[in-house]
Design a protein around this motif. Structure first.
Motif, PDB file in Angstrom:
ATOM      1  N   GLY A  54       1.452 -14.931 -54.169  1.00 20.47           N
ATOM      2  CA  GLY A  54       0.319 -14.982 -53.259  1.00 20.47           C
ATOM      3  C   GLY A  54       0.607 -15.728 -51.975  1.00 20.47           C
ATOM      4  N   SER A  55       1.899 -15.986 -51.683  1.00 22.71           N
ATOM      5  CA  SER A  55       2.271 -16.816 -50.533  1.00 22.71           C
ATOM      6  C   SER A  55       3.271 -16.102 -49.635  1.00 22.71           C
ATOM      7  CB  SER A  55       2.862 -18.144 -51.018  1.00 22.71           C
ATOM      8  OG  SER A  55       3.390 -18.885 -49.941  1.00 22.71           O
ATOM      9  N   TYR A  56       2.859 -15.824 -48.409  1.00 23.73           N
ATOM     10  CA  TYR A  56       3.800 -15.319 -47.419  1.00 23.73           C
ATOM     11  C   TYR A  56       4.807 -16.403 -47.039  1.00 23.73           C
ATOM     12  CZ  TYR A  56       1.340 -10.943 -46.488  1.00 23.73           C
ATOM     13  OH  TYR A  56       0.786  -9.679 -46.598  1.00 23.73           O
ATOM     14  N   THR A  57       4.371 -17.643 -47.036  1.00 23.87           N
ATOM     15  CA  THR A  57       5.256 -18.737 -46.658  1.00 23.87           C
ATOM     16  C   THR A  57       6.459 -18.818 -47.594  1.00 23.87           C
ATOM     17  OG1 THR A  57       3.419 -20.017 -45.736  1.00 23.87           O
ATOM     18  CG2 THR A  57       5.416 -21.234 -46.338  1.00 23.87           C
ATOM     19  N   LEU A  58       6.212 -18.768 -48.896  1.00 22.94           N
ATOM     20  CA  LEU A  58       7.309 -18.823 -49.858  1.00 22.94           C
ATOM     21  C   LEU A  58       8.263 -17.648 -49.667  1.00 22.94           C
ATOM     22  CD1 LEU A  58       8.676 -20.045 -52.348  1.00 22.94           C
ATOM     23  CD2 LEU A  58       7.136 -18.648 -53.768  1.00 22.94           C
ATOM     24  N   ALA A  59       7.703 -16.444 -49.480  1.00 25.40           N
ATOM     25  CA  ALA A  59       8.554 -15.268 -49.317  1.00 25.40           C
ATOM     26  C   ALA A  59       9.431 -15.391 -48.066  1.00 25.40           C
ATOM     27  CB  ALA A  59       7.689 -14.011 -49.242  1.00 25.40           C
ATOM     28  N   PHE A  60       8.829 -15.807 -46.948  1.00 23.67           N
ATOM     29  CA  PHE A  60       9.613 -15.968 -45.720  1.00 23.67           C
ATOM     30  C   PHE A  60      10.685 -17.047 -45.887  1.00 23.67           C
ATOM     31  CE2 PHE A  60       6.272 -13.825 -43.031  1.00 23.67           C
ATOM     32  CZ  PHE A  60       7.135 -12.918 -42.454  1.00 23.67           C
ATOM     33  N   LEU A  61      10.358 -18.145 -46.571  1.00 27.04           N
ATOM     34  CA  LEU A  61      11.329 -19.229 -46.744  1.00 27.04           C
ATOM     35  C   LEU A  61      12.494 -18.792 -47.623  1.00 27.04           C
ATOM     36  CD1 LEU A  61       9.039 -22.376 -47.153  1.00 27.04           C
ATOM     37  CD2 LEU A  61      10.426 -21.721 -45.169  1.00 27.04           C
ATOM     38  N   LEU A  62      12.225 -18.008 -48.658  1.00 24.23           N
ATOM     39  CA  LEU A  62      13.311 -17.527 -49.514  1.00 24.23           C
ATOM     40  C   LEU A  62      14.204 -16.535 -48.767  1.00 24.23           C
ATOM     41  CD1 LEU A  62      11.476 -17.083 -52.940  1.00 24.23           C
ATOM     42  CD2 LEU A  62      13.154 -18.831 -52.303  1.00 24.23           C
ATOM     43  N   VAL A  63      13.591 -15.682 -47.966  1.00 20.54           N
ATOM     44  CA  VAL A  63      14.379 -14.757 -47.142  1.00 20.54           C
ATOM     45  C   VAL A  63      15.253 -15.524 -46.160  1.00 20.54           C
ATOM     46  CG1 VAL A  63      14.167 -13.063 -45.287  1.00 20.54           C
ATOM     47  CG2 VAL A  63      12.853 -12.761 -47.384  1.00 20.54           C
ATOM     48  N   ALA A  64      14.687 -16.570 -45.552  1.00 21.20           N
ATOM     49  CA  ALA A  64      15.464 -17.397 -44.621  1.00 21.20           C
ATOM     50  C   ALA A  64      16.577 -18.143 -45.347  1.00 21.20           C
ATOM     51  CB  ALA A  64      14.539 -18.390 -43.911  1.00 21.20           C
ATOM     52  N   ALA A  65      16.300 -18.604 -46.569  1.00 20.20           N
ATOM     53  CA  ALA A  65      17.295 -19.374 -47.325  1.00 20.20           C
ATOM     54  C   ALA A  65      18.524 -18.534 -47.644  1.00 20.20           C
ATOM     55  CB  ALA A  65      16.666 -19.911 -48.611  1.00 20.20           C
TER      56      ALA A  65
END
Length: 433
Positions: free
Chosen positions: A396-407
């Motif tokens: 339910g979090s766009y923030t988590l998804a973007f951070l994992l993609v960036a990681a």
């Protein structure tokens, strides 16, 4: 003076005219850049017409509106098909003629997709993807043979800037044209521009293709050969740095695809932006990516080590994505600023990557290597948004998804830097011995 041979009448004038003609003759690399940039821009313009005109186009084809997802998938499949199996076609026809064939395929695909053919119309999307596929291998083959080494990355980056330029032109022109003149006029305008581009690049063909391409009588059969996929991928063993460079490009592709697919939705759902404002944010990101591609190419030429430049750019891109989701909510202007930074850094990598692939590949394998590396990159651009969607659905979090993609991008960048450092230390030790 009886033994003096006088010049024929008009000889001096003819020689002067020939000298002026040679003086005015543009360098070969300029012709190469102009031709490839024109085709890249128009290909981007024509292919992006499909999602922009999606609702009325699906209605005309007799398909549900959500079928635009199937169209996108078939277009991606067409690009992968060309990248995997189109090498013999490129070798047979030459790069400029292959680009012209691709444009003709795109025009035919647009025409088929616009007809009320139901699911059969999806073959038009396949043709559009196949027509867009030659831009990377054919463009790389042309530019690596003509671009001055000291400006190689910059020239490749200017060519790649045609992608966001074509997208921006499509966004600015097509929607108003549909409103003013209707869908039929807009479609025929796109088809006409595509066909006119075939004629526009014809004068470049003799200089850039030579008299003819290499004779490959079986090139048509190769388009349907499964072994061509394995043969294309095997070219990535031609240089020790190619697997690492390919993996880094695929990682960048994942981030770029997720940014392009979800930034507008993220701005609307998490920042309360209107749809029009989200469109402006994405347009700003695209515009900055065009500037970023050109500047990053110039910087890579100045530093003289494109792979190290890409590794550091991967780390910087990951930080920019993190800023987008962690710091952009503090003020209205912050979202625009972070989107501009992300576009500049995280979507401005393509030209440097293509230039480095072409530089380290054996000259006779340039188109094959760039095709294979782009194939992996395109797989990343397909799988990345799918995984992103699953992450958002689960958390339910766009923030988590973007951070994992960036990681994952930061990880590939750091691995590349460590690998480069180890190679340099080994080379120093060998030289000491």
């Amino acid at each position: 003076m009886s033994g003096t041979i006088l010049p024929r009448p008009g000889y001096v004038r003819d020689r002067a005219a020939e000298g002026r003609k040679q003086t005015l003759r543009v360098p070969l690399w300029v012709s190469a850049l102009v031709a490839t940039l024109i085709v890249q821009t128009v290909s981007s313009f024509s292919s992006l017409a499909i999602p922009l005109l999606g609702p009325p186009l699906m209605g005309r084809a007799g398909l549900p509106l959500e079928s635009i997802g199937l169209v996108s998938a078939m277009t991606s499949a067409g690009i992968c098909w060309c990248l995997a199996c189109g090498g013999p076609m490129l070798a047979h026809h030459g790069p400029v003629r292959t680009l012209q064939i691709g444009l003709a395929g795109m025009a035919l695909g647009l025409l088929v997709l616009s007809q009320p053919l139901g699911l059969l119309g999806l073959f038009g999307a396949l043709a559009i993807g196949f027509g867009a596929g030659p831009n990377t291998p054919a463009g790389s083959q042309i530019l690596i043979r003509t671009a001055p080494a000291r400006h190689r990355a910059l020239i490749f980056s200017i060519k790649q800037a045609g992608v966001p330029l074509g997208g921006a032109l499509a966004g600015l022109v097509l929607a108003p044209l549909v409103v003013a003149q209707g869908l039929t006029t807009a479609l025929w305008a796109v088809i006409a521009v595509t066909l006119c581009t075939i004629l526009a690049v014809q004068p470049f063909r003799r200089r850039l293709d030579g008299e003819e391409g290499a004779s490959r009588p079986g090139w048509a059969r190769s388009l349907l050969s499964p072994t061509m996929v394995l043969r294309s991928v095997s070219t990535l063993r031609a240089h020790a740095s190619l697997p690492l460079l390919t993996a880094l490009g695929a990682s960048f592709s994942v981030v770029q695809a997720c940014l392009m697919a979800f930034t507008a939705t993220y701005a609307v759902t998490r920042h309360g932006a209107s749809l029009a404002e989200a469109g402006r944010i994405v347009a700003l990101m695209q515009g900055c990516s065009m500037l970023g591609r050109i500047l990053m190419g110039w910087v890579a030429d100045r530093t003289g080590h494109a792979l190290r430049h890409l590794a550091w750019q991967a780390v910087a891109s990951a930080l920019a994505v993190a800023l987008l989701v962690l710091a952009s909510g503090h003020a209205p202007w912050a979202l625009y600023g972070c989107a501009a930074l992300v576009g500049f850094v995280a979507i401005g990598w393509n030209g440097v990557h293509m230039a480095e692939l072409a530089r380290i590949a054996p000259l006779h394998l340039v188109s094959d290597v760039t095709s294979a590396a782009s194939l992996f990159g395109f797989v990343g651009s397909i799988c990345g948004p799918l995984v992103f969607t699953l992450l958002v659905s689960w958390s339910g979090s766009y923030t988590l998804a973007f951070l994992l993609v960036a990681a994952q991008l930061a990880g590939f960048g750091l691995v590349s830097l460590i690998s480069l450092r180890s190679s340099r230390q080994k080379q120093t030790a060998d030289e000491a011995l």
